[in-house]
Design an enzyme around this catalytic site. Structure first.
Site, mmCIF file in Angstrom:
data_model
loop_
_atom_site.group_PDB
_atom_site.id
_atom_site.type_symbol
_atom_site.label_atom_id
_atom_site.label_comp_id
_atom_site.label_asym_id
_atom_site.label_seq_id
_atom_site.Cartn_x
_atom_site.Cartn_y
_atom_site.Cartn_z
ATOM 1 N N LEU A 1 -3.394 87.734 26.808
ATOM 2 C CA LEU A 1 -2.478 86.590 26.719
ATOM 3 C C LEU A 1 -1.479 86.535 27.866
ATOM 4 C CD1 LEU A 1 -2.009 86.640 22.864
ATOM 5 C CD2 LEU A 1 -3.196 84.903 24.217
ATOM 6 N N SER B 1 6.423 93.085 55.809
ATOM 7 C CA SER B 1 5.999 94.486 55.773
ATOM 8 C C SER B 1 4.477 94.614 55.723
ATOM 9 C CB SER B 1 6.582 95.191 54.537
ATOM 10 O OG SER B 1 7.940 95.475 54.723
ATOM 11 N N GLU C 1 4.312 89.699 41.176
ATOM 12 C CA GLU C 1 2.942 90.095 41.493
ATOM 13 C C GLU C 1 1.924 89.556 40.491
ATOM 14 O OE1 GLU C 1 5.549 92.133 41.174
ATOM 15 O OE2 GLU C 1 5.956 92.640 43.280
ATOM 16 N N PHE D 1 3.017 98.179 44.014
ATOM 17 C CA PHE D 1 3.396 97.027 43.200
ATOM 18 C C PHE D 1 2.185 96.249 42.696
ATOM 19 C CE2 PHE D 1 7.315 97.377 46.044
ATOM 20 C CZ PHE D 1 7.816 98.398 45.251
#
Lengths: 623, 623
Positions: free
Chosen positions: B118, B345, B366, B391
């Site tokens: 979900l 970066s 993300e 990340f």
């Protein structure tokens, strides 16, 4: 202690100087992200927070979480200003022997939880505030966020949870400096949008000038007095790089320390802009270093009484987990449990019904659940988290940060592998062993019956070195162990063995039962194989496993209800490397369809027939 | 085609009957979660959506994402009603040979992206809407959410992104049935709170009675006409289990199919409540089955021109990635790139500057980034995602669902291992190899110089079987390959070998360079070792690796800048199992501190000296 505005201005000046000196000394770090927050941190640490810094673990201390972890140098500068670290220690930040790391970790005694992956700090603070609420402790939890990290959904999960639980002892401050790393944030200095968001999520909002210490003090006093069932956020409009003209409010200076050559000029500029010559009297006073007394966290061993089961009886492992968890809750007062709206499937709802005060429904928000669990764990609660194994993947970054924080979270993932059947691949935990094995200091267990489940759960409760994870099969499995069976540090049990063994099958959970069926099939035709229950996926005593296997010929089969990489096959080959044997790894190799458990175990080639065929093939070749 | 209200009521009745029949036939599924959404889906599929069902890939078709994937039976019932599947096919849903799985996957031709975890569907819809916006395609993207999943932070990440990009061709409908799985949702039927949240996130909001088809039609018409720079959400107040008295609006019936014994009575009840005898004329008409023409997705091989580098020159691998990505963007029109505020970066900012129309800044979110990438990929874009490897763990559930959706996302993770230095463990990707190896059908590459980076990136662009992942070292590394070096399916290159080799070192990325230094140290004292660059972590040609190693004695050292489990050591032991050799695995075994790259490589025992010492020790023992 109460400081005058002038004394606070002096401290703010010192912090400005120190964050620049320290980052330049390190040659790295985020000075501009510190400079926007200097006045906020001054008002927080030298006015608002009530805590005994000499006893960071004192249970009435206000807590502080630096969610924008890259402002670590500022936190360290504050602790120098408080007298807990020396200037030399501050200047040695980011060097290999210093506990003052690039981003805060609990290696520094004044940090409860590691931060640096953005958007997690608020959930940690929610956990701390829930701990206070439940135990009627008077402390407030403060958390400083950056505006960039408000883009992280995890922040809004926790914002909703804080409001739902009416946490009015949590005070969030957002350092709205309008820049992320690469460029402007989504809303820059539009504080109205940010205020509307927090209000819509049930928070009381104050907007302040983040460089006006007096205003900050007034607002911080006000929100602390006016607690009324809602969490509070202070949106502080700030300027990134505040105080250094050529970088302030400009893009392109994130994470850039000033060079050694620039340093002198920058310090002159700061002095000119912020220094009051009347402060000369204070300067040069040496503050004696204060001692820190960090409570040692030795927890005494505990054992939850275990329910006895009858050999052969089919018992749901989820139910067995739910039962031992509820017993643990009844017998041990520091156990708390969190679930994410699936308590009726994970069976944490037994605990929830019996001990509602220590059960926290986190709704469908796994990140918030793990983040809050981190906060509770840091406050000393023995925390158990449960949801479907597949959905733990949603909170892997939080679990990673919990590992770095050295927090002993107990995590339980149910509905693993193709065994769950018709619901299909989105609901199947098929990567979970890989995920939890990879975490440093983790313990990963995988019971094959209800007795194993109870005993391994007891082991988890006594595991303090990091995260422990239990993989729980969905269906019912027959009891194969008696109530006195041992599940020690060896990591495996030999369930079938004889002097005539010509192969070894290594399995766990549902596939162990398939291996036992294969054993019976082979036994009928006079073939004897050793059957090993790898109930502990990490750690395993490799030497003992080698000895066990070598004693039973050169054929080894590993079989697991998990994708083929990162799970049991990897454990087995790492343990048996170098031995003259043949290993066949049976595992889930394709994306599974929906089907019955039996069909899918056969489809994946991990059922009894597949094990039998594989062994027969290997033994034929071997001859 | 335009239906009368009466015809729509008839269809809604059929859908009610079919979801109950199908779930009872399967013995599982979520009928009550379907029943709340029947009228919404009727209004959507038989009134609002404009699409050619015979050509699901037609690029002007409106798109539909069923974010509440557990309502899959309703989606399938709709496709029966549309004439694309037979009743028999519907009744066979959730069986092992059916593409109609427990939760939707693209094995069913009318599904673009798998759902069932979900809180992801909205981000997928955002990706589809961004694709339409960029290509000026007229289609609208509809997404149906449950109210329970609004607790997921990922929803709010995407809500913010949709508003930021002014996606006014996205229409979300929330089926607010006030129940989750275990109990009531956080806000139950308080639609004002939900409306305030969406408004605060920049959405236009309509509130409707989700069981009033006429009202739904009017609102759906209205929002489609009135597009004005904002996304639109329709909050539909509904009743879970609507139409079946003993379950409707009650807790405790989530995910429970009606038993075969209950079925007849339930169908009688539905008939009594919803059936119009005038419909007898329609009933029994056999709809001829429509053909589906699914576009084959054969993508022709492409090669991006590669920049030549000079052997020995030190080149930043991140820069090399940024350069080849920008070239790819210039040369190939279907490449899009997404980053999460770290483009300066990861060096995706070169692409962002040169091809701004195909670069999507996702800010620090993300999950939203990966979810949107899934949507774009499903629409045919060749998608490259980049952020810090650490990340990416934030979006692992999304990556898992992308794998199940069989979407060929290209993912790049930078800042890996202890090599990043001072920023500390929160910023170090140390589990990423384990995470990406575990995903089914993944390709995992790990270049050791800029030439390898370019060539492996080209390989990723041509990889369509699943997710491909490139692990990119932060620092600069000397060029060791010439411009014609091969990086084929073998997965490794032998960089140093001789007839006198007495050991093998297997490394990749930064540790390969340490291995080459160790080679030189040992060579000086007359010891020759084989050095292998394992540039492809998955898949690897195990037979060839075995042959390579066995030709060089019995000592093997693996060395990696990654935690010790799930990475290179596991790859090596799985490949070399059964061979008579000794393997020492050098890897990161503890939570790293901050420090310089060189210090940390030594601290972890993965630098040249550690490799040399390990080899010397093994060779001594070996004698």
């Amino acid at each position: 202690m109460s400081y005058t505005l002038d004394a606070l201005a002096y401290k703010a000046y010192n912090l400005r100087v120190d964050v620049i000196r320290a980052t330049t000394a390190a040659g790295s770090g985020h000075p501009t992200s510190c400079l926007s927050a200097v006045d906020i941190m001054t008002a927080l640490f030298f006015h608002a927070l009530q805590f005994d810094g000499a006893h960071p673990d004192c249970h009435t201390n206000d807590r502080f979480v630096l969610s924008k972890g890259h402002a670590a140098p500022l936190l360290y500068a504050v602790y120098k200003e408080l007298g807990f670290i020396t200037d030399a220690q501050l200047m040695a930040m980011r060097t290999i022997d210093s506990p003052l790391e690039g981003h805060p970790t609990p290696r520094f005694a004044h940090v409860d939880i590691a931060t640096g992956s953005l958007g997690i700090g608020l959930s940690n603070a929610v956990g701390m505030a829930l701990h206070a609420q439940r135990n009627r402790l008077p402390y407030y939890t403060y958390v400083l966020l950056g505006d960039g990290e408000l883009a992280e959904g995890a922040v809004w999960e926790s914002a909703a949870l804080a409001s739902y639980y009416k946490l009015d002892h949590i005070i969030a401050i957002v350092d709205v400096n309008r820049f992320g790393q690469r460029g402007p944030t989504m809303y820059e200095h539009d504080l109205v949008v940010l205020a509307n968001k927090f209000e819509a999520f049930g928070w009381r909002v104050s907007v302040v000038d983040g460089h006006d210490i007096n205003q900050l003090m007034v607002v911080l006093d006000g929100v602390r007095k006016a607690c009324s069932g809602s969490p509070v956020v202070i949106l502080a409009k700030t300027i990134k790089g505040y105080g250094v003209e050529h970088v302030q409010d400009k893009n392109g200076f994130h994470g850039k320390a000033f060079s050694v050559h620039e340093l002198a000029a920058v310090l002159v500029e700061l002095k000119k802009r912020f220094y009051n010559p009347a402060w000369d009297a204070y300067s040069g006073q040496q503050v004696p270093l204060k001692q820190i007394y960090k409570k040692s966290l030795k927890q005494k061993p505990i054992t939850v009484s275990e329910q006895p089961y009858t050999i052969g009886e089919r018992v749901s492992l989820r139910q067995a987990f739910g039962d031992i968890l509820a017993r643990a809750g009844r017998e041990i007062q520091d156990i708390v449990c969190l679930d994410a709206d699936v308590g009726n499937s994970t069976y944490t709802d037994i605990f929830a019904r019996e001990i509602p005060a220590r059960f926290f429904e986190c709704f469908i928000a796994e990140q918030s659940m793990v983040g809050a669990a981190m906060g509770m764990s840091a406050m000393g609660d023995r925390v158990v988290i449960a949801t479907f194994a597949a959905f733990l993947s949603r909170a892997y970054d939080q679990l990673r940060m919990a590992a770095i924080s050295r927090l002993p979270l107990r995590v339980v993932g149910t509905h693993v592998g193709v065994e769950i059947g018709q619901d299909g691949p989105s609901q199947m935990g098929l990567e979970d062993l890989a995920l939890f094995r990879a975490l440093p200091n983790s313990l990963v267990v995988y019971p094959a019956d209800a007795h194993a489940c109870s005993k391994l759960f007891n082991r988890m409760l006594n595991y303090h070195d990091g995260i422990s994870y239990m993989r729980v099969t969905r269906g019912s499995l027959p009891i194969i162990y008696d109530a006195h069976a041992l599940f020690d540090d060896t990591g495996f049990n030999i369930l079938r063995s004889s002097d005539h063994d010509c192969a070894t099958v290594i399995a766990a959970g549902v596939t162990l039962h398939e291996a036992l069926k294969a054993y019976e099939l082979l036994k009928k035709i006079g073939i004897f194989v050793r059957v090993v229950d790898l109930y502990c996926i990490k750690p395993v005593d490799r030497q003992k496993l080698r000895a066990c296997v070598m004693d039973a010929g050169s054929c080894v089969v590993s079989v697991e209800d998990h994708y083929s990489l990162g799970g049991i096959a990897d454990v087995v080959s790492a343990a048996l490397i170098g031995l003259p044997l043949q290993l066949k790894a049976l595992a889930v190799r394709l994306i599974p369809p929906s089907g019955t458990a039996a069909q899918l175990l056969a489809w994946a080639g991990i059922d009894a027939q597949s094990i039998e065929h594989t062994l027969m093939g290997m033994l034929k070749e071997d001859k």
